[in-house]
Each structure stands twice: as C-alpha cells, then as structure tokens.
Design a protein around this motif. Structure first.
Motif, PDB file in Angstrom:
ATOM      1  N   LYS A  73     -46.532  75.476   6.130  1.00 39.40           N
ATOM      2  CA  LYS A  73     -45.604  74.817   5.200  1.00 39.40           C
ATOM      3  C   LYS A  73     -46.351  73.912   4.228  1.00 39.40           C
ATOM      4  O   LYS A  73     -46.041  73.877   3.031  1.00 39.40           O
ATOM      5  CB  LYS A  73     -44.579  73.985   5.983  1.00 39.40           C
ATOM      6  CG  LYS A  73     -43.480  74.785   6.642  1.00 39.40           C
ATOM      7  CD  LYS A  73     -42.381  73.855   7.133  1.00 39.40           C
ATOM      8  CE  LYS A  73     -41.177  74.642   7.631  1.00 39.40           C
ATOM      9  NZ  LYS A  73     -40.037  73.771   7.950  1.00 39.40           N
ATOM     10  N   ALA A  77     -46.659  74.044   0.066  1.00 36.99           N
ATOM     11  CA  ALA A  77     -46.155  72.923  -0.732  1.00 36.99           C
ATOM     12  C   ALA A  77     -47.234  72.315  -1.624  1.00 36.99           C
ATOM     13  O   ALA A  77     -46.939  71.823  -2.713  1.00 36.99           O
ATOM     14  CB  ALA A  77     -45.577  71.854   0.191  1.00 36.99           C
ATOM     15  N   ASP A 239     -40.147  69.550   6.893  1.00 34.28           N
ATOM     16  CA  ASP A 239     -40.191  69.549   5.432  1.00 34.28           C
ATOM     17  C   ASP A 239     -40.411  68.142   4.888  1.00 34.28           C
ATOM     18  O   ASP A 239     -41.151  67.944   3.912  1.00 34.28           O
ATOM     19  CB  ASP A 239     -38.888  70.116   4.863  1.00 34.28           C
ATOM     20  CG  ASP A 239     -38.742  71.614   5.106  1.00 34.28           C
ATOM     21  OD1 ASP A 239     -39.762  72.270   5.405  1.00 34.28           O
ATOM     22  OD2 ASP A 239     -37.607  72.127   5.008  1.00 34.28           O
ATOM     23  N   GLN A 243     -43.596  66.759   2.681  1.00 32.75           N
ATOM     24  CA  GLN A 243     -43.460  66.074   1.398  1.00 32.75           C
ATOM     25  C   GLN A 243     -44.163  64.721   1.407  1.00 32.75           C
ATOM     26  O   GLN A 243     -44.704  64.282   0.378  1.00 32.75           O
ATOM     27  CB  GLN A 243     -41.977  65.919   1.039  1.00 32.75           C
ATOM     28  CG  GLN A 243     -41.312  67.229   0.656  1.00 32.75           C
ATOM     29  CD  GLN A 243     -42.080  67.991  -0.419  1.00 32.75           C
ATOM     30  OE1 GLN A 243     -42.451  67.426  -1.458  1.00 32.75           O
ATOM     31  NE2 GLN A 243     -42.346  69.262  -0.174  1.00 32.75           N
ATOM     32  N   VAL A 246     -47.807  65.579   0.925  1.00 28.23           N
ATOM     33  CA  VAL A 246     -48.009  65.977  -0.470  1.00 28.23           C
ATOM     34  C   VAL A 246     -48.045  64.745  -1.378  1.00 28.23           C
ATOM     35  O   VAL A 246     -48.905  64.631  -2.260  1.00 28.23           O
ATOM     36  CB  VAL A 246     -46.905  66.954  -0.923  1.00 28.23           C
ATOM     37  CG1 VAL A 246     -46.961  67.167  -2.436  1.00 28.23           C
ATOM     38  CG2 VAL A 246     -47.039  68.287  -0.200  1.00 28.23           C
TER      39      VAL A 246
END
Length: 254
Positions: A73, A77, A239, A243, A246
C-alpha cells in the motif's frame, strides 16, 4: 550522449555495483548530490521473509504478512512525479539483512524505511491457539508504534530528522508510541531519544547501521496485543497510517 548529471550517476552506480560484487564497503549516497532532475528515491523494506516470518501475533498470523500488506500500500501511495519507490523484496522472495542495506546503497536512495510489526518479551506473553494455530497474546496492554534510528549510520542527523517527522504525523493521526522497549529488562533497555515521538536509538540494527543513506525502522503496531492488532489489521486504519508516512516523506523531501 547522457546529460552530465546522469553520466555522474551512471559512473557512481557502476562503482557501487563493483563494490557490491567484490564485497567492498557500501558506497556513500552523499557522494552524488541531488539535483532538480534526480528523482527522490525511497527504498521500502518489508521486514522478514517467508522463511523467517517474524513475530507470531494474536490471530496466529506471522508478522511478515502484515509487513508485506502495508509495504504494498505504501509503495503505491508514494509513487508519483519525481519519486521513485523501490521495494527490497517481493512477498515471495528471500533477502538477507545485508542485501537490504546494499540495495539501498547501490540505488543511492534518499531514504530507507523498514516496516515491521511489533511483539513483546515472553514474560509479557501467553501462548494461545486460534482454530488449532499457535498464537501469542499480551498479558497486559502493550500498544502503539516505535521508531528506531542508528547513530552508526553515517546519515544519522537526516535519519533522526525523518524519524521526528514520522513521529509527528503518527501522533497527529491519533497513534501513540509504545515505550516498552525502554524497560530495563533483558532484550529491551533501548535508549529513548524522544519519548513523546517514540524514537529510540538502536545502534546495532544491521539494516540501519549498514545503510549509508538516511534510514529508519518503524514498528507500526503490536500484533500480540488484541486491540492494537485489530487497529493495524483494519483496512481503513492501514490507509491512514500510509498517508501519515507519505506526509512525513513529503515533508522530508522538501
């Protein structure tokens, strides 16, 4: 004819590959300066392998399964204009600890991030079974993330910089660090550099000390704690964690 900055990178990459095959010391990523044309290279290292699957969690699932899922994931991303993402291995592949560090060095990464999921010392665990499958569960709540850096890494200051950004983003998400690795007991007793952000100094972690690029290891959560395992196994929570990572990487890049 290649542009001058690509010629420099090609020559450096060749020397690094030569060093890799003859067993020389890893190349220092700082030798090639970043330019506007050079992509920001992030190496994601999913901890463990199928043959060495890591900690056994409360659901009887080994750590490597969690590591692979989150790494996939995160890689998706992070990928975008000006960013190159490299995974140290595919889910079915084996790789040594040295091989992980060497890959980051040869690729002259701007950041190396190892992803793991945590356990605890046996004194805090009880062995159970889930549908006949062995499992481990904590005897008291031990939950949260941990971030590790090594002062033996030649880019320690930058490693610590990213560690702080990562801790800030995880706190903003509502996650809190677990401080059980600082307990003065066998197998722990790690030095806390920042208790609020959950940053530890662990100099001898091989994938951190043998990388010559900024390197951080993140223990995402504690899979032997029932509530924390539920958190890190939840698709929406994964998720959100992605984030947060990220956001930290983007702040570090700029």
């Amino acid at each position: 004819m290649l542009p001058r900055y690509l010629q420099a990178r090609s020559a450096q990459a060749f020397l690094c590959l030569c060093a890799f095959f003859i067993g020389a010391a890893p190349c220092d990523a700082a030798e090639v300066p970043r330019t506007a044309d050079k992509p920001f290279v992030i190496v994601i290292d999913p901890g463990h392998t199928p043959k060495q699957p890591g900690a056994l969690g409360v659901k009887g699932i080994h750590e490597v399964t969690y590591n692979d899922a989150l790494s996939a994931k995160l890689a998706k991303a992070l990928q975008g204009p000006g960013v190159q993402v490299v995974l140290t291995r595919a889910p079915s592949e084996e790789i040594s600890l040295d091989g992980r560090a060497e890959l980051a060095n040869v690729r002259q990464a701007d950041l190396f991030l190892a992803l793991h999921h945590d356990s605890a010392q046996l004194k805090y665990l009880t062995k159970t079974e889930i549908n006949g499958t062995p499992a481990y569960q904590t005897v008291r709540p031990i939950a949260g993330y941990s971030i590790f850096v090594s002062q033996l890494n030649p880019r320690f200051a930058q490693s610590q910089q990213f560690a702080k950004l990562l801790g800030q983003e995880l706190l903003a998400l509502g996650r809190h660090p677990t401080l059980h690795h600082a307990e003065p007991i066998a197998g722990e007793n790690r030095e806390l550099l920042d208790a609020k952000l959950g940053i530890y100094k662990f100099d001898e972690l091989l994938v951190l000390r043998k990388t010559t690029v900024p390197a951080v290891l993140l223990e995402v959560g504690v899979i032997v704690d029932a509530e924390d395992e539920k958190y890190v196994a939840d698709n929406a929570k994964q998720d959100a964690i992605v984030q947060a990572i990220v956001a930290a990487a983007e702040r570090f890049q700029h």
